[in-house]
Design a protein around this motif. Structure first.
Motif, PDB file in Angstrom:
ATOM      1  N   LEU A 136       0.245  15.816  20.821  1.00  0.00           N
ATOM      2  CA  LEU A 136      -0.192  15.501  19.462  1.00  0.00           C
ATOM      3  C   LEU A 136       0.183  14.090  19.030  1.00  0.00           C
ATOM      4  N   GLY A 137       0.667  13.276  19.958  1.00  0.00           N
ATOM      5  CA  GLY A 137       0.843  11.854  19.707  1.00  0.00           C
ATOM      6  C   GLY A 137       1.982  11.505  18.770  1.00  0.00           C
ATOM      7  N   ALA A 138       1.903  10.287  18.251  1.00  0.00           N
ATOM      8  CA  ALA A 138       2.917   9.737  17.356  1.00  0.00           C
ATOM      9  C   ALA A 138       2.313   9.505  15.983  1.00  0.00           C
ATOM     10  N   ALA A 139       3.049   9.884  14.946  1.00  0.00           N
ATOM     11  CA  ALA A 139       2.566   9.725  13.576  1.00  0.00           C
ATOM     12  C   ALA A 139       2.438   8.253  13.225  1.00  0.00           C
ATOM     13  N   ARG A 140       1.339   7.886  12.601  1.00  0.00           N
ATOM     14  CA  ARG A 140       1.097   6.494  12.209  1.00  0.00           C
ATOM     15  C   ARG A 140       0.944   6.341  10.700  1.00  0.00           C
ATOM     16  N   ALA A 141       0.485   7.382  10.008  1.00  0.00           N
ATOM     17  CA  ALA A 141       0.272   7.245   8.565  1.00  0.00           C
ATOM     18  C   ALA A 141       0.102   8.616   7.941  1.00  0.00           C
ATOM     19  N   GLN A 142       0.225   8.637   6.616  1.00  0.00           N
ATOM     20  CA  GLN A 142      -0.045   9.847   5.836  1.00  0.00           C
ATOM     21  C   GLN A 142      -1.098   9.490   4.791  1.00  0.00           C
ATOM     22  N   LEU A 143      -2.171  10.283   4.748  1.00  0.00           N
ATOM     23  CA  LEU A 143      -3.274  10.009   3.832  1.00  0.00           C
ATOM     24  C   LEU A 143      -3.322  11.086   2.752  1.00  0.00           C
TER      25      LEU A 143
ATOM     26  N   ALA B  91       0.833  -1.206   0.000  1.00  0.00           N
ATOM     27  CA  ALA B  91       0.000   0.000   0.000  1.00  0.00           C
ATOM     28  C   ALA B  91       0.868   1.256   0.000  1.00  0.00           C
ATOM     29  N   ASP B  92       0.300   2.322  -0.514  1.00  0.00           N
ATOM     30  CA  ASP B  92       1.047   3.568  -0.672  1.00  0.00           C
ATOM     31  C   ASP B  92       1.071   4.342   0.639  1.00  0.00           C
ATOM     32  N   LEU B  93       1.711   3.767   1.670  1.00  0.00           N
ATOM     33  CA  LEU B  93       1.817   4.389   2.975  1.00  0.00           C
ATOM     34  C   LEU B  93       3.278   4.395   3.395  1.00  0.00           C
ATOM     35  N   PRO B  94       3.705   5.405   4.128  1.00  0.00           N
ATOM     36  CA  PRO B  94       5.093   5.421   4.576  1.00  0.00           C
ATOM     37  C   PRO B  94       5.352   4.303   5.565  1.00  0.00           C
ATOM     38  N   ALA B  95       6.451   3.629   5.385  1.00  0.00           N
ATOM     39  CA  ALA B  95       6.796   2.553   6.301  1.00  0.00           C
ATOM     40  C   ALA B  95       7.306   3.150   7.597  1.00  0.00           C
TER      41      ALA B  95
ATOM     42  N   MET C  27       5.842  12.278   3.142  1.00  0.00           N
ATOM     43  CA  MET C  27       6.740  12.539   4.272  1.00  0.00           C
ATOM     44  C   MET C  27       7.091  11.233   4.968  1.00  0.00           C
ATOM     45  N   ARG C  28       8.326  11.144   5.428  1.00  0.00           N
ATOM     46  CA  ARG C  28       8.749   9.990   6.209  1.00  0.00           C
ATOM     47  C   ARG C  28       8.207  10.128   7.624  1.00  0.00           C
TER      48      ARG C  28
END
Length: 612
Positions: free
Chosen positions: A423-430, A406-410, A569-570
């Motif tokens: 603001l938590g931890a980044a999990r994905a970019q949509l 899938a087209d999501l950052p690893a 973005m990574r």
């Protein structure tokens, strides 16, 4: 024939009678039923009332009755109270030392001259008395039954001046105006109880608005009263204001920039407890939010300014809605600095109504109604498509491979969990524009472009205040062709633009050479940047100060240096953006007042799936 062509005899100068004088004064003081209500309720507050009840019928046109539990008046006071320029609130020595709502002694005689007024009162230890006046003609004072306080009843407003009746609006509009007046006075006096009742249909009528007297500390009572009038949303999305400078004190609450309105109808300003609609104060409030709202949005605020009465002139306008300060710049500076400091302390906080609007936008999927085995009829029930077979045990690897493609950052494993951050931890970019982050209590959805635009803007402002914005020289200056008017506008602001990191020079004809751009913007299209700067200068015109113009230009520049929509973005980049947002004031909204993120709590998300 003109008036100059006629032979006009010399007019005689005559002294107007008291009725005419009072009717003229009523035209200045009493514009509509709401004006009458304001004057009568202010009299009740000046009398020390702790509870005030206002009854009206047909928008106040046929009846206005104000009942209070104040100090009351004696039978001897009643005729004097209805005399022009008779007042207990001012001794006449100093018109600048005004510490009460009323001070001219015009309200009661003016109302009595244009309506049918009944004044019933009883002072402590005395007997009740009543005085009736109709169209300026007074009846003798007579005894009346009343436990305490004062009751002022005004019937058939403007019956003595019927031409004024034609200019009144509908009953509903006049009733709305009365409600607005009472709510403003209730904000100014949180320790006083107010009850507003519509008795148009006769009998007890119905309560339109009612609040009990506040108790405890003033700020607590103020917050409770504002919550009751402006709603719980305001209390949740406002910051507390408390500041003092050289004997001038400012208190109240101001809404977050993301809790703005499309009109300035939710701005409530008070000077020494008096509700005012002063252009200067509205302009200062607008200026305080200059950095955070676009021009078509207006802040929400309830601000109370207290100062020595001799430092403010409250006798500017007959309706006492405008004031004039002796130290205008001091007042302006106090309001702007207090508001900006409070908004800066709010940090990245965004208004809760943004999340509520987001939740309201979700819709459950359109599923068929539930059906159970016992309810089915084998002969009539339509056949549903067969459910897909459950996956085989060995198909898990295939499913995982699909998600891996899938087209999501690893996401790389974190050294330590970041969900404890606000603001938590980044999990994905949509959609290459929205960052999904997980917090301990829910999730955050961030607009990466809007958020980074605010961060870049704040960096530019810090640089500007420190030593000027750092500039980066272009290897090859970019030549931009402009119209004569645009060229003249840019060159007139050349020195200010240089302070903002944008260095331009005339290049002959209608062209300019862009030699340096703000370093923080990185690689930008100089022509597009210059056009945006021109647009901003055109919008501002000559109305703003130099600093306002520079900051507006910086705001427009920041858009060019921010993370663009569509950029992948990574995970470490996304987390770095979240951490910088937490450390940057005003990062809860972009430069135009739009929210940069939406927070959804886990409990709200569970409601969407009917899990609660």
């Amino acid at each position: 024939m003109t008036r100059h062509d006629r032979n006009i005899s010399r007019p005689l100068i005559r002294q107007l009678d008291d009725v005419a004088i009072n009717q003229i004064a009523a035209g200045e003081v009493v514009e509509r039923p709401a004006s009458a209500v304001k004057e009568l309720v202010e009299n009740a507050l000046d009398a020390g009332a702790t509870r005030v009840t206002i009854d009206y019928a047909h928008g106040g046109k046929t009846l206005i009755r104000v009942t209070d539990d104040g100090c009351g008046m004696t039978a001897e006071d009643l005729p004097l109270a209805l005399s022009r320029h008779a007042t207990s609130k001012l001794n006449g020595d100093n018109l600048l030392d005004i510490r009460s709502f009323g001070f001219r002694g015009e309200a009661l005689p003016s109302l009595a001259s244009v309506g049918r007024l009944s004044l019933t009162s009883r002072a402590g230890g005395g007997e009740g008395a009543c005085l009736e006046v109709s169209g300026g003609a007074a009846q003798p004072v007579r005894p009346a039954a009343l436990s305490a306080g004062t009751v002022v009843e005004l019937r058939d407003l403007f019956f003595a001046t019927p031409a004024r009746l034609k200019f009144l609006r509908s009953d509903r509009a006049e009733a709305q105006a009365i409600g607005d007046v009472i709510k403003r006075l209730a904000m100014a006096e949180p320790m006083v109880g107010f009850a507003l009742r519509d008795v148009s249909g006769g009998g007890e009528g119905r309560f339109v608005f009612r609040v009990d007297p506040g108790s405890g500390e003033l700020f607590e009572a103020m917050q409770t009263r504002l919550m009751r009038i402006l709603g719980g949303d305001f209390a949740e999305n406002a910051v507390r204001i408390e500041a003092e400078r050289e004997g001038i004190r400012l208190t109240g609450y101001a809404g977050l920039p993301t809790y703005s309105r499309g009109a300035a109808t939710h701005q409530f300003l008070f000077v020494n407890g008096r509700p005012v609609r002063d252009k200067l104060l509205f302009g200062v409030l607008r200026g305080a939010y200059q950095d955070y709202l676009s021009r078509d949005r207006h802040p929400v605020a309830a601000l109370f300014l207290d100062l020595d009465p001799q430092r403010v002139d409250q006798n500017v306008h007959p309706a006492k809605t405008e004031v004039r300060f002796r130290e205008t710049e001091l007042v302006r500076g106090l309001i702007i600095s207090a508001l900006r400091h409070a908004l800066a302390e709010a940090g990245h906080r965004a208004s809760t109504h943004v999340a509520q609007a987001a939740l309201g936008a979700f819709r459950p999927s359109e599923l068929p109604p539930r059906s159970y085995q016992m309810e089915r009829s084998t002969s009539a029930a339509p056949q549903r498509p067969p459910m897909p077979a459950p996956p085989r045990q060995d198909s898990f690897a295939e499913t995982a491979a699909v998600f891996a493609r899938a087209d999501l950052p690893a996401e790389e494993p974190e050294a330590e969990p970041a969900t404890h951050h606000p603001l938590g931890a980044a999990r994905a970019q949509l959609h290459e524009n929205y960052i999904v982050a997980q917090t301990e209590t829910g999730m955050i959805l961030v607009d990466q472009h809007a958020a980074h635009e605010r961060l870049v803007y704040e960096r530019l402002k810090r640089q500007l205040s420190a030593q000027g914005v750092a500039a980066q020289a272009l290897l090859i200056p970019e030549i931009v062709e402009l119209s004569d008017s645009d060229l003249a506008m840019l060159l007139s602001a050349q020195a200010d633009l240089a302070r903002a990191g944008l260095v331009i020079e005339p290049f002959g004809g209608g062209a300019v050479a862009v030699r340096e751009v703000p370093a923080v913007l990185g690689d930008v299209n100089a022509a597009n940047l210059l056009q945006d700067v021109l647009d901003e200068l055109t919008d501002l015109g000559q109305s703003g100060t130099v600093m306002v113009q520079i900051e507006a230009v910086l705001s427009r520049m920041a858009c060019h240096g921010s993370v663009r929509s569509g950029r992948r973005m990574r995970v470490e980049e996304m987390n770095a953006l979240l951490r910088e947002m937490e450390a940057t004031p005003h990062s809860g909204q972009c430069n135009h007042g739009r929210p940069t993120y939406v927070e959804l709590r886990l409990s709200d998300i569970e409601k969407l799936f009917e899990r609660s």
